[in-house]
Design a protein around this motif. Structure first.
Motif, PDB file in Angstrom:
ATOM      1  N   THR A   1     -15.160  38.484 -45.996  1.00  0.00           N
ATOM      2  CA  THR A   1     -16.019  38.018 -44.916  1.00  0.00           C
ATOM      3  C   THR A   1     -16.894  36.851 -45.368  1.00  0.00           C
ATOM      4  N   THR A   2     -17.325  36.051 -44.391  1.00  0.00           N
ATOM      5  CA  THR A   2     -18.342  35.019 -44.641  1.00  0.00           C
ATOM      6  C   THR A   2     -19.688  35.442 -44.062  1.00  0.00           C
ATOM      7  N   ASN A   3     -19.765  36.687 -43.567  1.00  0.00           N
ATOM      8  CA  ASN A   3     -20.990  37.168 -42.920  1.00  0.00           C
ATOM      9  C   ASN A   3     -21.689  38.246 -43.729  1.00  0.00           C
ATOM     10  N   GLY A   4     -21.326  38.387 -45.005  1.00  0.00           N
ATOM     11  CA  GLY A   4     -21.862  39.490 -45.789  1.00  0.00           C
ATOM     12  C   GLY A   4     -22.952  39.103 -46.761  1.00  0.00           C
ATOM     13  N   GLN A   5     -23.780  38.121 -46.406  1.00  0.00           N
ATOM     14  CA  GLN A   5     -24.812  37.659 -47.335  1.00  0.00           C
ATOM     15  C   GLN A   5     -25.780  38.764 -47.729  1.00  0.00           C
ATOM     16  N   SER A   6     -25.978  39.748 -46.861  1.00  0.00           N
ATOM     17  CA  SER A   6     -26.933  40.823 -47.148  1.00  0.00           C
ATOM     18  C   SER A   6     -26.308  41.967 -47.927  1.00  0.00           C
ATOM     19  N   LEU A   7     -25.007  41.901 -48.198  1.00  0.00           N
ATOM     20  CA  LEU A   7     -24.299  42.994 -48.852  1.00  0.00           C
ATOM     21  C   LEU A   7     -24.032  42.691 -50.319  1.00  0.00           C
ATOM     22  N   ASP A   8     -23.895  43.759 -51.119  1.00  0.00           N
ATOM     23  CA  ASP A   8     -23.437  43.601 -52.490  1.00  0.00           C
ATOM     24  C   ASP A   8     -21.995  43.106 -52.476  1.00  0.00           C
ATOM     25  N   ALA A   9     -21.581  42.469 -53.571  1.00  0.00           N
ATOM     26  CA  ALA A   9     -20.256  41.850 -53.634  1.00  0.00           C
ATOM     27  C   ALA A   9     -19.133  42.847 -53.377  1.00  0.00           C
ATOM     28  N   LEU A  10     -19.340  44.125 -53.718  1.00  0.00           N
ATOM     29  CA  LEU A  10     -18.303  45.133 -53.519  1.00  0.00           C
ATOM     30  C   LEU A  10     -17.901  45.256 -52.061  1.00  0.00           C
ATOM     31  N   TYR A  11     -18.811  44.933 -51.153  1.00  0.00           N
ATOM     32  CA  TYR A  11     -18.584  45.207 -49.736  1.00  0.00           C
ATOM     33  C   TYR A  11     -18.195  43.984 -48.910  1.00  0.00           C
TER      34      TYR A  11
ATOM     35  N   GLN B   1     -31.652  39.065 -39.250  1.00  0.00           N
ATOM     36  CA  GLN B   1     -31.564  39.251 -40.690  1.00  0.00           C
ATOM     37  C   GLN B   1     -30.324  38.557 -41.250  1.00  0.00           C
ATOM     38  N   SER B   2     -29.304  38.367 -40.398  1.00  0.00           N
ATOM     39  CA  SER B   2     -28.095  37.693 -40.859  1.00  0.00           C
ATOM     40  C   SER B   2     -28.292  36.181 -40.838  1.00  0.00           C
ATOM     41  N   ALA B   3     -27.373  35.469 -41.499  1.00  0.00           N
ATOM     42  CA  ALA B   3     -27.513  34.029 -41.670  1.00  0.00           C
ATOM     43  C   ALA B   3     -27.314  33.296 -40.350  1.00  0.00           C
ATOM     44  N   TRP B   4     -28.108  32.231 -40.127  1.00  0.00           N
ATOM     45  CA  TRP B   4     -27.949  31.350 -38.967  1.00  0.00           C
ATOM     46  C   TRP B   4     -26.706  30.499 -39.200  1.00  0.00           C
ATOM     47  N   PRO B   5     -25.968  30.146 -38.148  1.00  0.00           N
ATOM     48  CA  PRO B   5     -24.625  29.582 -38.338  1.00  0.00           C
ATOM     49  C   PRO B   5     -24.531  28.200 -38.969  1.00  0.00           C
ATOM     50  N   ASP B   6     -25.557  27.690 -39.616  1.00  0.00           N
ATOM     51  CA  ASP B   6     -25.399  26.437 -40.339  1.00  0.00           C
ATOM     52  C   ASP B   6     -24.343  26.547 -41.441  1.00  0.00           C
ATOM     53  N   TYR B   7     -23.964  27.801 -41.779  1.00  0.00           N
ATOM     54  CA  TYR B   7     -22.917  27.979 -42.774  1.00  0.00           C
ATOM     55  C   TYR B   7     -21.596  27.366 -42.307  1.00  0.00           C
ATOM     56  N   VAL B   8     -21.457  27.126 -40.997  1.00  0.00           N
ATOM     57  CA  VAL B   8     -20.238  26.514 -40.474  1.00  0.00           C
ATOM     58  C   VAL B   8     -20.025  25.125 -41.092  1.00  0.00           C
ATOM     59  N   PHE B   9     -21.128  24.418 -41.385  1.00  0.00           N
ATOM     60  CA  PHE B   9     -21.036  23.065 -41.916  1.00  0.00           C
ATOM     61  C   PHE B   9     -20.899  23.021 -43.440  1.00  0.00           C
ATOM     62  N   ALA B  10     -20.883  24.209 -44.066  1.00  0.00           N
ATOM     63  CA  ALA B  10     -20.709  24.246 -45.517  1.00  0.00           C
ATOM     64  C   ALA B  10     -19.276  23.835 -45.878  1.00  0.00           C
ATOM     65  N   LYS B  11     -19.109  23.178 -47.021  1.00  0.00           N
ATOM     66  CA  LYS B  11     -17.802  22.675 -47.417  1.00  0.00           C
ATOM     67  C   LYS B  11     -16.795  23.793 -47.634  1.00  0.00           C
ATOM     68  N   ASN B  12     -17.279  24.991 -48.034  1.00  0.00           N
ATOM     69  CA  ASN B  12     -16.363  26.095 -48.302  1.00  0.00           C
ATOM     70  C   ASN B  12     -16.157  26.995 -47.091  1.00  0.00           C
ATOM     71  N   TYR B  13     -16.636  26.576 -45.909  1.00  0.00           N
ATOM     72  CA  TYR B  13     -16.458  27.403 -44.705  1.00  0.00           C
ATOM     73  C   TYR B  13     -14.986  27.405 -44.294  1.00  0.00           C
TER      74      TYR B  13
ATOM     75  N   GLU C   1     -20.896  24.947 -33.123  1.00  0.00           N
ATOM     76  CA  GLU C   1     -20.803  24.146 -34.334  1.00  0.00           C
ATOM     77  C   GLU C   1     -19.342  23.949 -34.752  1.00  0.00           C
ATOM     78  N   GLU C   2     -18.509  24.991 -34.580  1.00  0.00           N
ATOM     79  CA  GLU C   2     -17.081  24.827 -34.858  1.00  0.00           C
ATOM     80  C   GLU C   2     -16.474  23.793 -33.907  1.00  0.00           C
ATOM     81  N   LEU C   3     -16.850  23.892 -32.618  1.00  0.00           N
ATOM     82  CA  LEU C   3     -16.351  22.941 -31.629  1.00  0.00           C
ATOM     83  C   LEU C   3     -16.764  21.510 -31.983  1.00  0.00           C
ATOM     84  N   THR C   4     -17.995  21.348 -32.479  1.00  0.00           N
ATOM     85  CA  THR C   4     -18.467  20.020 -32.882  1.00  0.00           C
ATOM     86  C   THR C   4     -17.585  19.448 -33.984  1.00  0.00           C
ATOM     87  N   ILE C   5     -17.203  20.278 -34.948  1.00  0.00           N
ATOM     88  CA  ILE C   5     -16.344  19.810 -36.029  1.00  0.00           C
ATOM     89  C   ILE C   5     -14.980  19.385 -35.489  1.00  0.00           C
TER      90      ILE C   5
END
Length: 396
Positions: A54-64, A318-330, A376-380
């Motif tokens: 997932t790309t939405n697991g910033q609040s989770l330990d790596a195992l999950y 608590q989850s990340a705002w979707p600016d992660y869409v513009f990250a190079k590794n998205y 943001e995906e549509l913008t790209i």
């Protein structure tokens, strides 16, 4: 077919690795890593299913943040010596992270014995939250068989999944007791008291709880967090405590004492027992609140059966705002992948279906996050299309 699969496993593994003092941990769908001091091997021993991250697991330990999922079924065949094992399954809902209850429902069987029936991670613990389920399993054929099913015939929905698996031999003597739970009382009547608790952990896994009334055992429960004591006498004081249990039978130190006096006959509990006031503010920390309803869905603090009017509403995610869409590794899906998903599912990826919204409603903050993610995906896509148009014009 089962025999053939087992021969294949022995061929690749060389020998049966499990022993009665085994500590085998597998990161389902992911690489080898260390979690809480224990090494989890890269995913192996699966018979079916696919890995996903997932790309939405910033609040989770790596195992999950990884998982193995299957198209309605998923299975593992783990070579072990015959004997009894503690098996711990790790879960976290990553795909339906809007909290959509009923979107993923599945059964789990071990050695052809049903251990989880119609399990819904969101209904149990909510999205993007880790949870463990522990079981004691006896193996007699040299392989620990774990089977996950979301088939409609089994009452399932969508795809089963698992984040990690632990197999621990019972000769790994576990003498460490769980930590002490924190007990509280939400409401009471003249004959009942509603208890809840939290905070208990264990070096392997908490498997159950005991509730004591005035020092005597009231109930032995599974891995739950609430219990209603019934059959009490009106206008009578009671003292309640709780302890946590693990699969080895270790019991925690007794919790804090919760003292409750039941209401007089026919009465109802008063707010003064659970509400507190300070500097003009009132607060309530003993449980959840229902207005116009006594049914509060799991993982929610407030339920209102009716309309709410307010001048302004602030939602702080608590989850990340979707600016992660513009990250190079998205991992931006291609338009062909989106078209395929629409053809198969009838809605955009990572968005609830009309049926899910009808059944479960929407969460305002999460829906705004998802909508911005799509914008943001549509913008790209639009920027890429403009570049293609310019290149075509320049070729003329």
């Amino acid at each position: 077919m089962k025999v053939i699969l087992k021969i294949v496993f022995l061929f690749f593994c060389g020998s049966i690795i499990a022993q009665t003092n085994l500590s085998l941990r597998v990161n389902a769908g992911g690489p080898q890593l260390t979690h809480n001091g224990d090494v989890f091997l890269a995913d192996q021993y699966s018979v079916s299913g696919s890995g996903w991250t997932t790309t939405n697991g910033q609040s989770l330990d790596a195992l999950y943040v990884t998982e193995r999922w299957g198209d309605q079924t998923l299975s593992y065949e783990i070579p072990v010596d015959n004997g009894t094992y503690d098996v711990i399954l790790h879960f976290a809902e990553l795909w339906y992270h809007g909290g959509e209850i009923g979107s993923r429902v599945f059964d789990v069987s071990m050695e052809n014995q049903l251990v989880l029936d119609n399990y819904d991670i969101n209904a149990d613990i909510g999205p993007l939250t880790a949870v463990e389920k522990a079981f004691v399993v006896s193996v007699t054929d040299g392989f620990l068989s774990i089977y996950f099913s979301s088939l409609p015939a089994d009452g399932g929905a969508n795809n089963p999944k698992v984040s990690a698996i632990e197999v621990l031999g019972t000769n790994n003597t576990d003498t460490q007791s769980p930590t002490t739970p924190t007990l509280s009382s939400a409401t009471n009547t003249d004959t009942t008291v509603d208890l809840s608790w939290s905070g208990a952990t264990d070096n392997i896994a908490v498997t159950g709880y005991k509730i004591y009334k005035d020092g005597a055992l009231e109930a032995t429960l599974g891995n739950v967090s609430t219990y209603q004591v019934t059959g009490l006498t009106a206008s009578t004081a009671y003292n309640f405590t709780a302890t946590a249990l693990d699969a080895a039978g270790n019991e925690s130190v007794t919790s804090n004492i919760v003292s409750v006096t039941t209401d007089s006959s026919g009465g109802s509990s008063g707010g003064s027992t659970v509400w507190s006031e300070s500097s003009g503010n009132i607060s309530y920390s003993a449980g959840n609140v229902g207005i116009g309803t006594s049914t509060i869905p799991s993982a929610y603090k407030l339920a209102v059966n009716g309309k709410i009017i307010t001048e302004e509403l602030k939602v702080q995610l608590q989850s990340a705002w979707p600016d992660y869409v513009f990250a190079k590794n998205y991992d931006l899906p291609s338009l062909e992948e989106i078209q395929k998903h629409i053809d198969e599912k009838g809605h955009l990826p990572n968005m609830p279906s009309a049926k899910e919204v009808e059944e479960n409603g929407i969460e305002v903050g999460e829906m705004n996050r998802l909508l911005l993610e799509k914008i943001e995906e549509l913008t790209i896509y639009i920027i890429a299309m403009k570049k293609e148009i310019i290149e075509l014009k320049n070729k003329r």
